[in-house]
Motif scaffolding. Structure first.
Motif, PDB file in Angstrom:
ATOM      1  N   PHE A  21       0.796  -1.221   0.000  1.00 25.32           N
ATOM      2  CA  PHE A  21       0.000   0.000   0.000  1.00 25.32           C
ATOM      3  C   PHE A  21       0.832   1.276   0.000  1.00 25.32           C
ATOM      4  O   PHE A  21       0.282   2.370  -0.001  1.00 25.32           O
ATOM      5  N   GLY A  22       2.149   1.131   0.025  1.00 25.41           N
ATOM      6  CA  GLY A  22       3.027   2.292  -0.057  1.00 25.41           C
ATOM      7  C   GLY A  22       3.036   3.150   1.190  1.00 25.41           C
ATOM      8  O   GLY A  22       3.482   4.292   1.160  1.00 25.41           O
ATOM      9  N   THR A  23       2.539   2.603   2.304  1.00 24.83           N
ATOM     10  CA  THR A  23       2.519   3.329   3.570  1.00 24.83           C
ATOM     11  C   THR A  23       2.439   2.332   4.724  1.00 24.83           C
ATOM     12  O   THR A  23       1.888   1.243   4.561  1.00 24.83           O
ATOM     13  N   ASP A  24       2.992   2.730   5.858  1.00 27.51           N
ATOM     14  CA  ASP A  24       2.846   1.870   7.034  1.00 27.51           C
ATOM     15  C   ASP A  24       1.631   2.273   7.858  1.00 27.51           C
ATOM     16  O   ASP A  24       1.396   1.754   8.946  1.00 27.51           O
ATOM     17  N   ASP A  25       0.818   3.203   7.333  1.00 25.66           N
ATOM     18  CA  ASP A  25      -0.423   3.625   7.983  1.00 25.66           C
ATOM     19  C   ASP A  25      -1.512   2.585   7.693  1.00 25.66           C
ATOM     20  O   ASP A  25      -2.112   2.580   6.624  1.00 25.66           O
ATOM     21  N   ILE A  26      -1.756   1.709   8.654  1.00 25.53           N
ATOM     22  CA  ILE A  26      -2.715   0.609   8.472  1.00 25.53           C
ATOM     23  C   ILE A  26      -4.123   1.113   8.152  1.00 25.53           C
ATOM     24  O   ILE A  26      -4.916   0.409   7.534  1.00 25.53           O
ATOM     25  N   MET A  27      -4.432   2.348   8.495  1.00 27.14           N
ATOM     26  CA  MET A  27      -5.757   2.904   8.189  1.00 27.14           C
ATOM     27  C   MET A  27      -5.995   2.970   6.680  1.00 27.14           C
ATOM     28  O   MET A  27      -7.139   3.003   6.231  1.00 27.14           O
ATOM     29  N   GLN A  28      -4.928   2.978   5.893  1.00 31.67           N
ATOM     30  CA  GLN A  28      -5.043   3.081   4.432  1.00 31.67           C
ATOM     31  C   GLN A  28      -4.983   1.715   3.739  1.00 31.67           C
ATOM     32  O   GLN A  28      -5.182   1.635   2.534  1.00 31.67           O
ATOM     33  N   TRP A  29      -4.681   0.667   4.467  1.00 29.78           N
ATOM     34  CA  TRP A  29      -4.592  -0.665   3.869  1.00 29.78           C
ATOM     35  C   TRP A  29      -5.990  -1.196   3.597  1.00 29.78           C
ATOM     36  O   TRP A  29      -6.949  -0.874   4.299  1.00 29.78           O
ATOM     37  N   LYS A  30      -6.109  -2.047   2.591  1.00 29.18           N
ATOM     38  CA  LYS A  30      -7.399  -2.676   2.284  1.00 29.18           C
ATOM     39  C   LYS A  30      -7.282  -4.189   2.430  1.00 29.18           C
ATOM     40  O   LYS A  30      -6.258  -4.779   2.096  1.00 29.18           O
ATOM     41  N   PHE A  31      -8.369  -4.774   2.922  1.00 31.24           N
ATOM     42  CA  PHE A  31      -8.444  -6.212   3.135  1.00 31.24           C
ATOM     43  C   PHE A  31      -9.606  -6.766   2.331  1.00 31.24           C
ATOM     44  O   PHE A  31     -10.639  -6.114   2.186  1.00 31.24           O
ATOM     45  N   ARG A  32      -9.439  -7.976   1.775  1.00 35.34           N
ATOM     46  CA  ARG A  32     -10.459  -8.590   0.918  1.00 35.34           C
ATOM     47  C   ARG A  32     -11.199  -9.684   1.680  1.00 35.34           C
ATOM     48  O   ARG A  32     -10.605 -10.649   2.150  1.00 35.34           O
ATOM     49  N   CYS A  33     -12.513  -9.524   1.794  1.00 32.64           N
ATOM     50  CA  CYS A  33     -13.333 -10.545   2.445  1.00 32.64           C
ATOM     51  C   CYS A  33     -13.209 -11.843   1.671  1.00 32.64           C
ATOM     52  O   CYS A  33     -13.353 -11.864   0.443  1.00 32.64           O
ATOM     53  N   VAL A  34     -12.949 -12.937   2.368  1.00 30.86           N
ATOM     54  CA  VAL A  34     -12.764 -14.234   1.708  1.00 30.86           C
ATOM     55  C   VAL A  34     -14.076 -14.837   1.235  1.00 30.86           C
ATOM     56  O   VAL A  34     -14.076 -15.765   0.438  1.00 30.86           O
ATOM     57  N   SER A  35     -15.189 -14.299   1.698  1.00 35.26           N
ATOM     58  CA  SER A  35     -16.480 -14.832   1.293  1.00 35.26           C
ATOM     59  C   SER A  35     -17.052 -14.098   0.084  1.00 35.26           C
ATOM     60  O   SER A  35     -17.388 -14.711  -0.919  1.00 35.26           O
ATOM     61  N   CYS A  36     -17.131 -12.772   0.150  1.00 36.79           N
ATOM     62  CA  CYS A  36     -17.806 -12.019  -0.920  1.00 36.79           C
ATOM     63  C   CYS A  36     -16.861 -11.196  -1.783  1.00 36.79           C
ATOM     64  O   CYS A  36     -17.262 -10.689  -2.822  1.00 36.79           O
ATOM     65  N   GLY A  37     -15.603 -11.023  -1.352  1.00 32.19           N
ATOM     66  CA  GLY A  37     -14.634 -10.273  -2.145  1.00 32.19           C
ATOM     67  C   GLY A  37     -14.638  -8.773  -1.930  1.00 32.19           C
ATOM     68  O   GLY A  37     -13.859  -8.055  -2.545  1.00 32.19           O
ATOM     69  N   THR A  38     -15.501  -8.281  -1.047  1.00 27.89           N
ATOM     70  CA  THR A  38     -15.528  -6.847  -0.770  1.00 27.89           C
ATOM     71  C   THR A  38     -14.188  -6.413  -0.182  1.00 27.89           C
ATOM     72  O   THR A  38     -13.646  -7.084   0.686  1.00 27.89           O
ATOM     73  N   GLU A  39     -13.667  -5.296  -0.668  1.00 29.60           N
ATOM     74  CA  GLU A  39     -12.426  -4.746  -0.145  1.00 29.60           C
ATOM     75  C   GLU A  39     -12.738  -3.516   0.685  1.00 29.60           C
ATOM     76  O   GLU A  39     -13.482  -2.639   0.254  1.00 29.60           O
ATOM     77  N   SER A  40     -12.178  -3.465   1.891  1.00 29.95           N
ATOM     78  CA  SER A  40     -12.412  -2.310   2.753  1.00 29.95           C
ATOM     79  C   SER A  40     -11.192  -2.062   3.624  1.00 29.95           C
ATOM     80  O   SER A  40     -10.387  -2.956   3.872  1.00 29.95           O
ATOM     81  N   SER A  41     -11.078  -0.830   4.073  1.00 30.51           N
ATOM     82  CA  SER A  41      -9.946  -0.405   4.898  1.00 30.51           C
ATOM     83  C   SER A  41     -10.444  -0.029   6.292  1.00 30.51           C
ATOM     84  O   SER A  41     -11.644   0.183   6.495  1.00 30.51           O
ATOM     85  N   PRO A  42      -9.532   0.106   7.244  1.00 31.54           N
ATOM     86  CA  PRO A  42      -9.937   0.618   8.547  1.00 31.54           C
ATOM     87  C   PRO A  42     -10.593   1.999   8.440  1.00 31.54           C
ATOM     88  O   PRO A  42     -11.540   2.293   9.171  1.00 31.54           O
ATOM     89  N   ALA A  43     -10.136   2.824   7.496  1.00 29.16           N
ATOM     90  CA  ALA A  43     -10.754   4.142   7.298  1.00 29.16           C
ATOM     91  C   ALA A  43     -12.215   3.987   6.850  1.00 29.16           C
ATOM     92  O   ALA A  43     -13.079   4.757   7.267  1.00 29.16           O
ATOM     93  N   ASP A  44     -12.499   2.975   6.018  1.00 23.67           N
ATOM     94  CA  ASP A  44     -13.879   2.703   5.605  1.00 23.67           C
ATOM     95  C   ASP A  44     -14.737   2.318   6.808  1.00 23.67           C
ATOM     96  O   ASP A  44     -15.886   2.738   6.920  1.00 23.67           O
ATOM     97  N   PHE A  45     -14.178   1.505   7.703  1.00 22.05           N
ATOM     98  CA  PHE A  45     -14.909   1.103   8.912  1.00 22.05           C
ATOM     99  C   PHE A  45     -15.232   2.333   9.759  1.00 22.05           C
ATOM    100  O   PHE A  45     -16.333   2.460  10.281  1.00 22.05           O
TER     101      PHE A  45
END
Length: 115
Positions: A21-45
């Motif tokens: 992600f080009g940053t160590d700020d975990i708030m900007q990282w995105k994770f992919r749900c293994v069930s539906c494929g939705t990608e979201s970040s801590p900032a989205d939460f």
């Protein structure tokens, strides 16, 4: 069928996130749900008033109402990495004091750009 699971140290997981992600700020990282494929970040939460620390472990759909989908194939869903059914694409991160944590895989980004 043999289940495969990725196991990483916390330091290796954080280094991989920073690389992708080009940053160590975990708030900007995105994770992919293994069930539906939705990608979201801590900032989205945070935007939906959910605990951003849950982003690596839960689909954002758990925090949106309603989450029930009639067709059973809609996004986002209410899946969690540590739920009753564990899919092999979940990552096990060696935690502090020897307690492992389960997380969704990173979304497909390299150097901060979608792969």
């Amino acid at each position: 069928m043999t289940e495969t699971k990725t196991v990483m140290t916390n330091a290796a997981w954080r280094a991989e996130g920073a690389r992708r992600f080009g940053t160590d700020d975990i708030m900007q990282w995105k994770f992919r749900c293994v069930s539906c494929g939705t990608e979201s970040s801590p900032a989205d939460f945070e935007k939906v008033n959910a605990d951003p620390r849950r982003a690596p472990h839960e689909c954002i759909g758990r925090h949106l109402k309603p989450v029930m989908h009639i067709d059973g194939n809609s996004k986002p869903c209410n899946w969690t990495a540590g739920g009753m059914f564990r899919l092999s694409s979940v990552v096990e991160i060696e935690g502090i004091e020897g307690k492992p944590t389960l997380a969704f895989p990173f979304a497909d980004y390299i150097g901060g750009e979608p792969a």
